[in-house]
Design an enzyme around this catalytic site. Structure first.
Site, PDB file in Angstrom:
ATOM      1  N   GLY A   1      16.276  -7.636 -10.812  1.00 47.38           N
ATOM      2  CA  GLY A   1      15.681  -7.666  -9.970  1.00 47.38           C
ATOM      3  C   GLY A   1      15.631  -6.950  -9.219  1.00 47.38           C
ATOM      4  N   GLY A   2      14.266  -6.966  -8.707  1.00 45.28           N
ATOM      5  CA  GLY A   2      13.896  -6.730  -7.236  1.00 45.28           C
ATOM      6  C   GLY A   2      14.877  -6.503  -6.057  1.00 45.28           C
ATOM      7  N   ILE A   3      15.361  -7.901  -5.597  1.00 48.17           N
ATOM      8  CA  ILE A   3      16.585  -7.504  -4.938  1.00 48.17           C
ATOM      9  C   ILE A   3      17.652  -7.335  -5.307  1.00 48.17           C
ATOM     10  CG2 ILE A   3      18.405  -9.263  -3.142  1.00 48.17           C
ATOM     11  CD1 ILE A   3      15.233 -11.220  -3.707  1.00 48.17           C
ATOM     12  N   GLY A   4      18.396  -8.047  -7.023  1.00 47.93           N
ATOM     13  CA  GLY A   4      19.283  -7.930  -7.645  1.00 47.93           C
ATOM     14  C   GLY A   4      20.116  -6.312  -7.202  1.00 47.93           C
TER      15      GLY A   4
ATOM     16  N   MET B   1      16.090  -7.507   2.357  1.00 47.63           N
ATOM     17  CA  MET B   1      16.958  -8.458   1.630  1.00 47.63           C
ATOM     18  C   MET B   1      18.292  -8.186   1.442  1.00 47.63           C
ATOM     19  SD  MET B   1      17.663 -11.810   1.521  1.00 47.63           S
ATOM     20  CE  MET B   1      18.578 -12.254   1.300  1.00 47.63           C
TER      21      MET B   1
ATOM     22  N   ARG C   1       7.141 -15.011  -4.802  1.00 48.31           N
ATOM     23  CA  ARG C   1       6.098 -15.554  -4.216  1.00 48.31           C
ATOM     24  C   ARG C   1       4.767 -13.965  -4.480  1.00 48.31           C
ATOM     25  NH1 ARG C   1       4.866 -17.060   1.361  1.00 48.31           N
ATOM     26  NH2 ARG C   1       6.503 -15.807   2.559  1.00 48.31           N
TER      27      ARG C   1
ATOM     28  N   ASP D   1      16.561 -13.587   8.574  1.00 50.25           N
ATOM     29  CA  ASP D   1      15.681 -13.688   9.270  1.00 50.25           C
ATOM     30  C   ASP D   1      16.490 -13.645  10.281  1.00 50.25           C
ATOM     31  OD1 ASP D   1      13.800 -15.746   7.336  1.00 50.25           O
ATOM     32  OD2 ASP D   1      15.179 -17.260   7.705  1.00 50.25           O
TER      33      ASP D   1
ATOM     34  N   ARG E   1      15.753  -9.533  10.866  1.00 48.58           N
ATOM     35  CA  ARG E   1      14.454  -9.179  10.900  1.00 48.58           C
ATOM     36  C   ARG E   1      14.201  -9.888  12.640  1.00 48.58           C
ATOM     37  NH1 ARG E   1      12.293 -12.453   6.198  1.00 48.58           N
ATOM     38  NH2 ARG E   1      11.181 -10.876   5.166  1.00 48.58           N
TER      39      ARG E   1
ATOM     40  N   HIS F   1      14.987 -22.121   5.899  1.00 48.91           N
ATOM     41  CA  HIS F   1      14.172 -20.429   5.764  1.00 48.91           C
ATOM     42  C   HIS F   1      12.946 -20.497   5.149  1.00 48.91           C
ATOM     43  CE1 HIS F   1      14.195 -16.426   4.255  1.00 48.91           C
ATOM     44  NE2 HIS F   1      14.082 -16.908   2.492  1.00 48.91           N
TER      45      HIS F   1
ATOM     46  N   SER G   1      18.068 -17.295  -3.970  1.00 59.53           N
ATOM     47  CA  SER G   1      16.629 -18.042  -4.541  1.00 59.53           C
ATOM     48  C   SER G   1      15.987 -19.305  -3.907  1.00 59.53           C
ATOM     49  CB  SER G   1      16.990 -18.423  -5.994  1.00 59.53           C
ATOM     50  OG  SER G   1      18.154 -17.609  -6.798  1.00 59.53           O
TER      51      SER G   1
HETATM   52  N1  LIG Z   1      16.789 -16.240   0.671  1.00 63.48           N
HETATM   53  C1  LIG Z   1      16.219 -15.179   1.337  1.00 63.48           C
HETATM   54  O1  LIG Z   1      16.270 -14.956   2.336  1.00 63.48           O
HETATM   55  C2  LIG Z   1      14.773 -14.381   0.536  1.00 63.48           C
HETATM   56  C3  LIG Z   1      14.285 -12.693   0.573  1.00 63.48           C
HETATM   57  C4  LIG Z   1      13.897 -12.727  -0.434  1.00 63.48           C
HETATM   58  C5  LIG Z   1      13.472 -13.137  -1.831  1.00 63.48           C
HETATM   59  N2  LIG Z   1      14.615 -14.130  -1.753  1.00 63.48           N
HETATM   60  C6  LIG Z   1      14.257 -14.346  -3.444  1.00 63.48           C
HETATM   61  O2  LIG Z   1      14.872 -14.153  -4.193  1.00 63.48           O
HETATM   62  C7  LIG Z   1      13.863 -14.409  -5.552  1.00 63.48           C
HETATM   63  C8  LIG Z   1      14.418 -13.277  -6.319  1.00 63.48           C
HETATM   64  O3  LIG Z   1      13.455 -12.193  -5.446  1.00 63.48           O
HETATM   65  P1  LIG Z   1      13.327 -10.808  -6.285  1.00 63.48           P
HETATM   66  O4  LIG Z   1      12.283 -10.255  -5.695  1.00 63.48           O
HETATM   67  O5  LIG Z   1      14.632 -10.231  -6.544  1.00 63.48           O
HETATM   68  O6  LIG Z   1      12.262 -11.220  -7.394  1.00 63.48           O
HETATM   69  P2  LIG Z   1      12.183 -10.272  -8.903  1.00 63.48           P
HETATM   70  O7  LIG Z   1      11.625 -11.051 -10.321  1.00 63.48           O
HETATM   71  O8  LIG Z   1      12.335  -9.324  -8.347  1.00 63.48           O
HETATM   72  O9  LIG Z   1      14.630 -10.224  -9.278  1.00 63.48           O
HETATM   73  C9  LIG Z   1      14.333 -12.167  -9.964  1.00 63.48           C
HETATM   74  C10 LIG Z   1      15.447 -11.226 -10.730  1.00 63.48           C
HETATM   75  O10 LIG Z   1      15.923 -12.881 -11.914  1.00 63.48           O
HETATM   76  C11 LIG Z   1      16.206 -12.714 -13.033  1.00 63.48           C
HETATM   77  N3  LIG Z   1      16.088 -14.245 -13.774  1.00 63.48           N
HETATM   78  C12 LIG Z   1      15.357 -15.162 -13.960  1.00 63.48           C
HETATM   79  N4  LIG Z   1      15.916 -16.169 -14.678  1.00 63.48           N
HETATM   80  C13 LIG Z   1      17.687 -15.917 -14.447  1.00 63.48           C
HETATM   81  C14 LIG Z   1      17.865 -17.137 -14.772  1.00 63.48           C
HETATM   82  N5  LIG Z   1      17.812 -18.069 -15.473  1.00 63.48           N
HETATM   83  N6  LIG Z   1      19.371 -16.436 -15.337  1.00 63.48           N
HETATM   84  C15 LIG Z   1      19.386 -14.803 -14.327  1.00 63.48           C
HETATM   85  N7  LIG Z   1      18.503 -13.939 -13.810  1.00 63.48           N
HETATM   86  C16 LIG Z   1      17.150 -14.773 -13.937  1.00 63.48           C
HETATM   87  C17 LIG Z   1      14.998 -11.805 -14.055  1.00 63.48           C
HETATM   88  O11 LIG Z   1      15.363 -11.358 -15.030  1.00 63.48           O
HETATM   89  C18 LIG Z   1      14.271 -11.263 -12.498  1.00 63.48           C
HETATM   90  O12 LIG Z   1      15.530  -9.659 -12.669  1.00 63.48           O
HETATM   91  C19 LIG Z   1      13.152 -15.224  -5.530  1.00 63.48           C
HETATM   92  O13 LIG Z   1      13.012 -16.637  -5.440  1.00 63.48           O
HETATM   93  C20 LIG Z   1      12.841 -14.396  -4.001  1.00 63.48           C
HETATM   94  O14 LIG Z   1      12.089 -15.538  -3.181  1.00 63.48           O
HETATM   95  C21 LIG Z   1      14.876 -14.898  -0.925  1.00 63.48           C
HETATM   96  O1  LIG Z   2       8.890 -14.781   1.611  1.00 64.87           O
HETATM   97  C1  LIG Z   2       9.727 -14.499   0.782  1.00 64.87           C
HETATM   98  O2  LIG Z   2       9.477 -15.426  -0.563  1.00 64.87           O
HETATM   99  C2  LIG Z   2      10.712 -14.566   0.508  1.00 64.87           C
HETATM  100  C3  LIG Z   2      11.588 -14.386   1.850  1.00 64.87           C
HETATM  101  O3  LIG Z   2      12.280 -15.417   1.638  1.00 64.87           O
HETATM  102  C4  LIG Z   2      11.602 -13.589   2.490  1.00 64.87           C
HETATM  103  O4  LIG Z   2      11.605 -13.816   3.933  1.00 64.87           O
HETATM  104  O5  LIG Z   2      11.163 -12.412   2.247  1.00 64.87           O
END
Ligand SMILES: NC(=O)c1ccc[n+]([C@@H]2O[C@H](COP(=O)([O-])OP(=O)(O)OC[C@H]3O[C@@H](n4cnc5c(N)ncnc54)[C@H](O)[C@@H]3O)[C@@H](O)[C@H]2O)c1
Ligand SMILES: O=C(O)C[C@H](O)C(=O)O
Length: 356
Positions: free
Chosen positions: A54-57, A271, A124, A193, A196, A220, A161
């Site tokens: 994913g985008g973070i992964g 992130m 989001r 957080d 930032r 969060h 997540s």
């Molecule tokens: N905690 C924080 O501070 C923070 C910050 C940013 C984003 N996030 C959260 O992180 C999550 C991921 O964000 P992203 O931008 O990487 O999203 P993304 O859609 O780019 O990537 C998510 C990845 O998860 C995978 N996925 C979906 N279901 C799955 C499963 N059952 N098992 C394994 N992988 C699975 C998808 O295939 C995808 O590659 C979101 O919920 C986002 O809100 C949290």
């Molecule tokens: O804001 C979001 O939905 C992603 C994450 O929790 C963040 O703080 O950037």
């Protein structure tokens, strides 16, 4: 001509010597490996990223591959894991990378891991709250945590997540149900957080952000993100206007990125940076380094709520000390009450998702 083996096959062959004996996967293995490491013997810790494509992964996988504390890096996703794995595996750093695709490979991805980082789930879009992600992400986190309970119940879990305020209670309930819950090993990642807050406060003070330390407590999401500007290091004073501006910007940093990305997701690069900073702290704690302190959303007795983010000390067994809030000013006390009110509902929502 001999057939060319696939990436996983080739990596498995190269890395066969890194597989620890079964006994090392049990309790105490972290300590033994860390001790070996201190003598320069063994190469480090085993880390899995769930949601690695994913985008973070993806940037998270790249940065963890660069971390010298990591010897084995497992990249799991339900899509695109082989491509990301092939790509990352060409980096000439120490960690051996293996890819795992789809639910049927989840157990293999998790077996023997010391640290599991979870950025799996949907992000989001503009106009959404983090709680709007609950419907989809709650089920994803549940399934992944069931796998952790079965295959690596002693691993430290870094949960990214969203909504973190609910997904951490979900994970705790899954582990309780499986009889494997150790509150010291489950951490909701709120590091972004802090990252930032350090950046925005440094801008206002005209300092290098690396010299600034802002405790951010609560949770969060929105008002649950509570920066303690009265406790900034180096000690600093702010006008009320600066306090209002900084508190608002820190609480809405995620939304700022979601709006700027205009439908293409939420924060991923900052992130990944924050997740690696936090994971590295967890690994240094596991290794036995002294004085590793970061903010995280954990099981807590600091307030009447069962989970709360504060500074915690990380050690060989995970969270070894949860620090209290310290002295708050009137502005922060009012913020704390608002944060607790919202947090209580989010925590309850996560708990009931598993219990009912
Ligand atoms: N905690 C924080 O501070 C923070 C910050 C940013 C984003 N996030 C959260 O992180 C999550 C991921 O964000 P992203 O931008 O990487 O999203 P993304 O859609 O780019 O990537 C998510 C990845 O998860 C995978 N996925 C979906 N279901 C799955 C499963 N059952 N098992 C394994 N992988 C699975 C998808 O295939 C995808 O590659 C979101 O919920 C986002 O809100 C949290
Ligand atoms: O804001 C979001 O939905 C992603 C994450 O929790 C963040 O703080 O950037």
């Amino acid at each position: 001509m001999k057939p060319i083996p696939d990436v996983n096959e080739r990596i498995a062959r190269i890395s066969a010597h890194l597989q620890p004996p079964k006994s090392q996967m049990e309790e105490g293995s972290v300590l033994r490996r860390a001790n070996c490491r201190a003598k320069g013997g063994a190469p480090g810790f085993r880390v899995a990223i769930l949601g690695a494509a994913g985008g973070i992964g993806q940037p998270l996988a790249m940065l963890m591959k660069m971390n010298p504390l990591v010897s084995v890096l497992h990249l799991y996703d339900v899509v695109n894991a082989p491509g990301v794995t092939a790509d990352i595996s060409h980096m000439d750093t120490g960690a051996v990378v293996r890819g795992f695709l789809g639910q049927q490979q989840l157990e293999a991805a998790l077996t023997g891991m010391d640290l599991v980082i979870i950025p799996a789930g949907v992000p989001r879009k503009p106009g959404m709250t983090r709680d709007d992600l609950f419907k989809i992400n709650a089920g994803i986190v549940k399934t992944l945590c069931e796998g952790i309970a079965k295959c690596c119940p002693r691993a430290i879990v870094n949960l990214i997540s969203n909504p973190v305020n609910s997904t951490v209670p979900i994970a705790a309930e899954v582990f309780k149900k499986a009889g494997t819950y150790d509150p010291k090993r489950l951490l909701g990642v709120t590091m972004l957080d802090v990252v930032r807050a350090n950046t925005f406060v440094a801008e206002v003070l005209g300092l290098d952000p690396r010299d600034v330390d802002v405790p951010v407590v609560g949770g969060h999401a929105g008002v649950t993100i509570l920066p303690l500007l009265s406790q900034v290091k180096p000690p600093s004073s702010f006008t009320q206007e600066e306090i209002n501006y900084l508190t608002d910007r820190i609480q809405n940093g995620g939304t700022e990125v979601v709006e700027a990305k205009a439908g293409a997701g939420s924060a991923t690069l900052s992130m990944a940076y924050a997740a690696v900073k936090f994971a590295d702290a967890c690994l240094r704690g596991l290794r036995g380094d002294a004085g590793v302190v970061e903010c995280a959303f954990v099981s807590s007795q600091v307030t009447e709520l069962p989970f709360f983010a504060t500074k915690v000390r990380l050690g060989r067994t995970g969270v070894e000390e949860v620090y209290s809030l310290g002295p708050l000013n009137e502005y922060e006390r009012i913020g704390l009450e608002k944060a607790k009110k919202e947090l209580a509902g989010s925590i309850e929502k996560g708990v009931s998702f598993i219990r009912s």
